[in-house]
Design a protein around this motif. Structure first.
Motif, short mmCIF file in Angstrom:
data_model
loop_
_atom_site.label_atom_id
_atom_site.label_comp_id
_atom_site.label_asym_id
_atom_site.label_seq_id
_atom_site.Cartn_x
_atom_site.Cartn_y
_atom_site.Cartn_z
N ALA A 79 80.35 -69.84 -91.69
CA ALA A 79 79.39 -68.85 -92.20
C ALA A 79 79.24 -68.99 -93.71
CB ALA A 79 79.85 -67.44 -91.83
N LYS A 107 67.16 -70.37 -89.39
CA LYS A 107 67.67 -70.10 -88.05
C LYS A 107 69.19 -70.00 -88.04
CE LYS A 107 63.57 -70.44 -86.13
NZ LYS A 107 62.88 -69.24 -85.59
N LEU A 108 69.84 -70.67 -88.97
CA LEU A 108 71.30 -70.62 -89.04
C LEU A 108 71.79 -69.33 -89.72
CD1 LEU A 108 72.16 -74.29 -90.08
CD2 LEU A 108 72.71 -73.19 -87.90
N LEU A 113 73.02 -66.20 -87.88
CA LEU A 113 74.24 -66.33 -87.08
C LEU A 113 75.50 -65.97 -87.88
CD1 LEU A 113 73.56 -69.69 -85.18
CD2 LEU A 113 73.18 -67.35 -84.37
N CYS A 114 75.38 -65.87 -89.20
CA CYS A 114 76.56 -65.64 -90.03
C CYS A 114 77.29 -64.33 -89.72
CB CYS A 114 76.17 -65.71 -91.51
SG CYS A 114 75.71 -67.38 -92.05
N TRP A 161 77.62 -62.84 -86.86
CA TRP A 161 78.39 -63.11 -85.64
C TRP A 161 79.58 -64.00 -85.94
CZ3 TRP A 161 78.09 -68.09 -82.92
CH2 TRP A 161 78.91 -68.12 -81.79
N LEU A 162 79.38 -65.04 -86.74
CA LEU A 162 80.47 -65.96 -87.08
C LEU A 162 81.60 -65.24 -87.79
CD1 LEU A 162 78.38 -69.04 -88.29
CD2 LEU A 162 79.75 -68.90 -86.19
N LEU A 211 76.12 -73.41 -80.60
CA LEU A 211 77.34 -72.86 -81.21
C LEU A 211 77.98 -71.95 -80.18
CD1 LEU A 211 75.00 -73.13 -83.57
CD2 LEU A 211 76.82 -72.19 -85.00
N GLU A 247 77.13 -68.09 -76.41
CA GLU A 247 76.55 -69.34 -76.89
C GLU A 247 75.21 -69.06 -77.57
OE1 GLU A 247 77.10 -73.32 -74.86
OE2 GLU A 247 75.01 -72.88 -74.32
N HIS A 248 75.03 -69.63 -78.74
CA HIS A 248 73.78 -69.51 -79.47
C HIS A 248 73.17 -70.90 -79.62
CE1 HIS A 248 74.10 -65.27 -80.76
NE2 HIS A 248 75.41 -65.51 -80.82
N CYS A 295 70.13 -73.33 -81.49
CA CYS A 295 69.17 -73.48 -82.58
C CYS A 295 68.38 -74.76 -82.34
CB CYS A 295 69.87 -73.58 -83.93
SG CYS A 295 70.70 -72.06 -84.47
#
Length: 354
Positions: A127, A191-192, A195-196, A198-199, A216, A222-223, A225
């Motif tokens: 992240a 897009k990434l 997700l931070c 959640w990470l 990921l 599961e995510h 991208c």
């Protein structure tokens, strides 16, 4: 006798695998004198180490993991045992504050069983890497690939890289276990970033290429991208093509951030054996370890501050070739972060210290 000595040396890659440090981090510690190679090939520049240096490399990794400064680490590793104990005891408050994080890392290592598919890395570190590297990605879609982050994996590291052609930032993370097969995917930075959060709530995440991009995974969650099909710029050629370093500076990150926060639009940096002098709204001198030729160059403060804020650890190394050439900002802890920053203009001839 010569052949016997060669057999006793190991490559930088072997030391990286044995110590848990990346090769770039080992180069950082070599350049600042903390872990100097036993031998450097004069023709190829390849670095070689003795096996006995592995223990020192592991100790450096552990001490840097608790944000001990390079100066203190040098004292701990080179001083007498009593002095080392006193230095570490003085750091107990910081150790206690970070005890929960240390316990999570230890649990990850203990339960690391089987590589599975893809590469497993500490989720919180990923992240932070996305946030650090993603700042160098373009914010428009003129060239979609420049708005992306290149993710590359092999058995020794996960590397994230972004560039908008004016900035370039790359970071490598050591995997929790062997990363397995090599692969690379370009994913849009926008897009990434979502997700931070959640990470930050999980301990480790597995990244693997998918048919449409990258997946990921953590447990049953599961995510996905979607990838960008355009080829990513050859950033390694950019790094390899940089001119020789004339000046190298090691400076405290926190002090430099504080100075830049109060600076005007342009900062002029004078670097010589006495340290670093920064002129903007006011002139301030910072303590710094400088080797090589004196140099004077200028930056937009927001650009330089972005590179410094996103860096890792308490210390930064600046590699400088000339006032009109990209400046390489390097830092290292568990992984490493390298950022290229372009000066905004070349000081006049009379201002340029030679």
């Amino acid at each position: 006798m010569r052949s016997s000595r060669i057999e006793e040396l190991i490559t930088i890659g072997a030391l990286a695998r044995a110590s848990g440090l990346t090769a770039s981090a080992l180069r950082f510690y070599g350049d600042c004198g903390l872990l100097v190679p036993a031998e450097v090939d004069a023709v190829t520049g390849y670095r070689y180490y003795t096996r006995s240096q592995c223990e020192r490399a592991v100790l450096i990794r552990r001490l840097r993991g608790i944000d001990l400064s390079l100066e203190t680490i040098t004292e701990v590793l080179s001083g007498d045992p009593g002095r080392a104990e006193r230095l570490l005891d003085a750091h107990v408050a910081e150790l206690a504050r970070r005890a929960d994080t240390a316990a999570r890392v230890a649990a990850q290592v203990k339960r690391a069983l089987g590589a599975g598919r893809g590469i497993a890395v500490p989720a919180a570190e990923l992240a932070r890497s996305i946030g650090q590297v993603g700042t160098a990605a373009a914010v428009d879609d003129t060239a979609p690939v420049l708005a992306g982050v290149l993710l590359e994996a092999d058995s020794t590291a996960l590397t994230l890289t972004a560039t908008d052609r004016y900035r370039l930032s790359t970071r490598t993370l050591a995997p929790l276990r062997d990363g397995g097969e090599e692969w690379s995917v370009v994913v849009e930075a926008a897009k990434l970033a979502p997700l931070c959060p959640w990470l930050d709530t999980i301990e480790e995440v597995v990244l693997a290429p998918s048919e449409s991009g990258i997946a990921l995974t953590c447990g049953e969650i599961e995510h996905h991208c979607t990838g960008i099909e355009q080829p990513f710029p050859d950033y390694r050629a950019v790094l390899d093509g940089l001119p020789p370093v004339r000046t190298r500076m090691l400076v405290a990150r926190a002090a430099l951030i504080e100075l830049l926060e109060a600076a005007g639009d342009i900062v002029v940096c004078t670097i010589d054996a006495s340290g670093l002098v920064v002129a903007s709204a006011a002139t301030t001198r910072l303590s710094a370890v400088v080797t090589g030729a004196p140099m004077k160059l200028a930056f937009r403060s927001t650009v330089l501050r972005s590179a410094v804020v996103s860096a890792l650890g308490p210390d930064l190394m600046f590699d400088l070739a000339a006032p009109d050439q990209p400046v390489v900002v390097r830092s290292a802890t568990d992984g490493d972060l390298t950022t290229l920053v372009m000066p905004t203009f070349v000081p006049s001839t009379e201002d340029h210290i030679r």
